[in-house]
Write an enzyme that holds these catalytic residues in place. Structure first.
Site, PDB file in Angstrom:
ATOM      1  N   TYR A 160      19.787  70.160 -83.012  1.00  0.00           N
ATOM      2  CA  TYR A 160      18.488  69.802 -83.609  1.00  0.00           C
ATOM      3  C   TYR A 160      17.946  70.972 -84.419  1.00  0.00           C
ATOM      4  CZ  TYR A 160      13.537  68.623 -83.980  1.00  0.00           C
ATOM      5  OH  TYR A 160      12.276  68.373 -84.471  1.00  0.00           O
ATOM      6  N   LYS A 164      17.062  71.229 -88.488  1.00  0.00           N
ATOM      7  CA  LYS A 164      15.733  71.535 -89.022  1.00  0.00           C
ATOM      8  C   LYS A 164      15.762  72.802 -89.873  1.00  0.00           C
ATOM      9  CE  LYS A 164      13.602  67.932 -87.528  1.00  0.00           C
ATOM     10  NZ  LYS A 164      12.861  66.995 -88.386  1.00  0.00           N
TER      11      LYS A 164
HETATM   12  N1  LIG Z   1       7.170  65.978 -81.508  1.00  0.00           N
HETATM   13  C1  LIG Z   1       7.359  67.260 -81.802  1.00  0.00           C
HETATM   14  O1  LIG Z   1       7.031  68.192 -81.022  1.00  0.00           O
HETATM   15  C2  LIG Z   1       7.954  67.664 -83.119  1.00  0.00           C
HETATM   16  C3  LIG Z   1       7.925  69.017 -83.463  1.00  0.00           C
HETATM   17  C4  LIG Z   1       8.457  69.411 -84.663  1.00  0.00           C
HETATM   18  C5  LIG Z   1       8.997  68.456 -85.530  1.00  0.00           C
HETATM   19  N2  LIG Z   1       9.015  67.161 -85.180  1.00  0.00           N
HETATM   20  C6  LIG Z   1       9.592  66.194 -86.122  1.00  0.00           C
HETATM   21  O2  LIG Z   1       8.616  65.258 -86.459  1.00  0.00           O
HETATM   22  C7  LIG Z   1       9.237  64.061 -86.929  1.00  0.00           C
HETATM   23  C8  LIG Z   1       8.563  62.879 -86.255  1.00  0.00           C
HETATM   24  O3  LIG Z   1       8.805  62.950 -84.859  1.00  0.00           O
HETATM   25  P1  LIG Z   1       7.717  62.510 -83.808  1.00  0.00           P
HETATM   26  O4  LIG Z   1       7.436  63.681 -82.957  1.00  0.00           O
HETATM   27  O5  LIG Z   1       6.594  61.812 -84.471  1.00  0.00           O
HETATM   28  O6  LIG Z   1       8.591  61.528 -82.912  1.00  0.00           O
HETATM   29  P2  LIG Z   1       8.669  59.941 -82.776  1.00  0.00           P
HETATM   30  O7  LIG Z   1       7.348  59.378 -82.444  1.00  0.00           O
HETATM   31  O8  LIG Z   1       9.804  59.718 -81.853  1.00  0.00           O
HETATM   32  O9  LIG Z   1       9.043  59.469 -84.263  1.00  0.00           O
HETATM   33  C9  LIG Z   1      10.360  59.446 -84.744  1.00  0.00           C
HETATM   34  C10 LIG Z   1      10.451  58.356 -85.793  1.00  0.00           C
HETATM   35  O10 LIG Z   1      11.789  58.338 -86.323  1.00  0.00           O
HETATM   36  C11 LIG Z   1      12.212  56.969 -86.372  1.00  0.00           C
HETATM   37  N3  LIG Z   1      13.656  56.860 -86.267  1.00  0.00           N
HETATM   38  C12 LIG Z   1      14.446  57.272 -85.233  1.00  0.00           C
HETATM   39  N4  LIG Z   1      15.727  56.920 -85.463  1.00  0.00           N
HETATM   40  C13 LIG Z   1      15.723  56.262 -86.652  1.00  0.00           C
HETATM   41  C14 LIG Z   1      16.745  55.629 -87.429  1.00  0.00           C
HETATM   42  N5  LIG Z   1      18.019  55.629 -87.036  1.00  0.00           N
HETATM   43  N6  LIG Z   1      16.392  55.028 -88.594  1.00  0.00           N
HETATM   44  C15 LIG Z   1      15.102  55.022 -88.998  1.00  0.00           C
HETATM   45  N7  LIG Z   1      14.103  55.620 -88.324  1.00  0.00           N
HETATM   46  C16 LIG Z   1      14.414  56.218 -87.164  1.00  0.00           C
HETATM   47  C17 LIG Z   1      11.541  56.338 -85.161  1.00  0.00           C
HETATM   48  O11 LIG Z   1      11.426  54.933 -85.316  1.00  0.00           O
HETATM   49  P3  LIG Z   1      12.411  53.794 -84.742  1.00  0.00           P
HETATM   50  O12 LIG Z   1      12.871  54.209 -83.382  1.00  0.00           O
HETATM   51  O13 LIG Z   1      11.529  52.587 -84.762  1.00  0.00           O
HETATM   52  O14 LIG Z   1      13.521  53.697 -85.720  1.00  0.00           O
HETATM   53  C18 LIG Z   1      10.166  56.981 -85.229  1.00  0.00           C
HETATM   54  O15 LIG Z   1       9.346  56.279 -86.121  1.00  0.00           O
HETATM   55  C19 LIG Z   1      10.720  64.225 -86.588  1.00  0.00           C
HETATM   56  O16 LIG Z   1      11.413  64.583 -87.777  1.00  0.00           O
HETATM   57  C20 LIG Z   1      10.748  65.371 -85.603  1.00  0.00           C
HETATM   58  O17 LIG Z   1      11.960  66.070 -85.675  1.00  0.00           O
HETATM   59  C21 LIG Z   1       8.500  66.728 -83.976  1.00  0.00           C
END
Ligand SMILES: NC(=O)c1ccc[n+]([C@@H]2O[C@H](COP(=O)([O-])OP(=O)(O)OC[C@H]3O[C@@H](n4cnc5c(N)ncnc54)[C@H](OP(=O)(O)O)[C@@H]3O)[C@@H](O)[C@H]2O)c1
Length: 288
Positions: A160, A164
């Site tokens: 991961y 990133k």
């Molecule tokens: N949460 C954290 O602490 C954190 C920190 C730094 C960066 N981020 C980044 O922020 C972004 C959003 O994450 P989040 O924290 O908001 O998590 P999240 O709520 O799990 O959102 C992830 C999104 O990605 C979609 N997704 C997953 N697999 C997919 C696929 N095969 N095709 C299309 N869409 C897909 C999911 O929707 P479906 O399952 O409906 O497809 C969901 O809408 C990510 O890039 C993550 O790496 C998160």
């Protein structure tokens, strides 16, 4: 939105991936509140349609486009589906992403591959599909959700963090290339945000132990990302706490950094298993 975002007289359209939950859903909501029409992309149709209905209430057009972004053919179709709706994407928000915690050898191959395909391949590919038209129009904007781990190689979340880091490098380079073409590009690097991502990653218990002040709020992350995009900032780390962490991690010699991480890693040694992932896959597949 300020001068850096498109100024066409017709309403702007933003395509947001990962819009079915977490940061992506907040980005879509904030864009709609700022007057953009939105195209919502993720796999779970029911979630996208519910959000589209809610955002339509703000007086914008909101379209749910379910798509598995790890599927190359489905990604290739997206621009045509958008064009058939009579829309022109002015703002691309790459929010979709997954990650799995645990030592490299404990995470099954197919999950590691999904992380690479979604986080890197799909993001680069979508930029390839939508950015050339922005360059031709000399206006557009791309926000890519990177991470605090873009700056730090992370044992027990190695794949991961590597994806990133790649996204940050890609986004910073695009920022420089596209600036003369009138296209804004920003890397949004959140810290720890309590979203479904954490449960899927196997980090639920670790999040449960963290104090509330150490957690970023998804809505605030989204707003700060869009404000930075409007100013065409290259990179934004949305919270002061994580800006300090990133600065310290960059200054520390690698040996000292890895020593600290070994002693105090919040990540489990073994990936805790697939139950959450399977539940989401099932939800994605069973969505009508
Ligand atoms: N949460 C954290 O602490 C954190 C920190 C730094 C960066 N981020 C980044 O922020 C972004 C959003 O994450 P989040 O924290 O908001 O998590 P999240 O709520 O799990 O959102 C992830 C999104 O990605 C979609 N997704 C997953 N697999 C997919 C696929 N095969 N095709 C299309 N869409 C897909 C999911 O929707 P479906 O399952 O409906 O497809 C969901 O809408 C990510 O890039 C993550 O790496 C998160």
């Amino acid at each position: 939105m300020t001068r850096r975002l498109p100024t066409a007289t017709h309403p702007l359209t933003a395509l947001v991936t990962g819009a079915s939950s977490g940061i992506g859903a907040e980005l879509a909501t904030a864009l709609a509140a700022r007057g953009c029409d939105v195209v919502l992309v993720a796999r779970r149709r029911d979630r996208l349609e519910a959000l589209a209905r809610r955002l339509s209430g703000l007086g914008v057009r909101a379209h749910a486009l379910p798509c598995d972004l790890t599927d190359e053919a489905a990604r290739r179709d997206l621009p045509h589906v958008v064009a058939d709706l009579g829309l022109e994407v002015s703002i691309l928000c790459n929010g979709a992403g997954v990650g799995f915690a645990g030592e490299f050898v404990t995470v099954p191959d197919e999950h590691r591959t999904a992380v690479l395909r979604l986080n890197v391949e799909a993001t680069v590919d979508l930029c390839g599909h939508f950015v050339p038209a922005m360059v031709r129009r000399r206006s557009g904007a791309v926000l890519t959700v990177c991470s605090m781990l873009s700056f730090v190689p992370m044992p027990r979340m190695a794949t991961y963090a590597a994806t990133k880091a790649a996204l940050l490098s890609f986004t910073e380079a695009l920022h420089d290339e596209l600036r003369p073409h009138g296209v804004a590009v920003t890397a949004l690097c959140p810290g720890t945000v309590p979203t479904e991502f954490m449960e899927l990653a196997g980090l639920g218990p670790a999040i449960g132990r963290m104090p509330a002040w150490a957690l970023d709020d998804a809505r605030q992350v989204a707003e700060r990302g869009l404000d930075a995009l409007a100013r065409n900032r290259r990179v934004v780390v949305p919270s002061a706490l994580y800006r300090t962490s990133v600065a310290s991690a960059r200054l520390l010699p690698r040996a000292a950094l890895f020593g600290l991480l070994r002693r105090g890693s919040p990540f489990p040694a073994r990936w805790p298993g697939a139950s959450g992932v399977q539940a989401r896959e099932t939800a994605a597949l069973s969505a009508p």
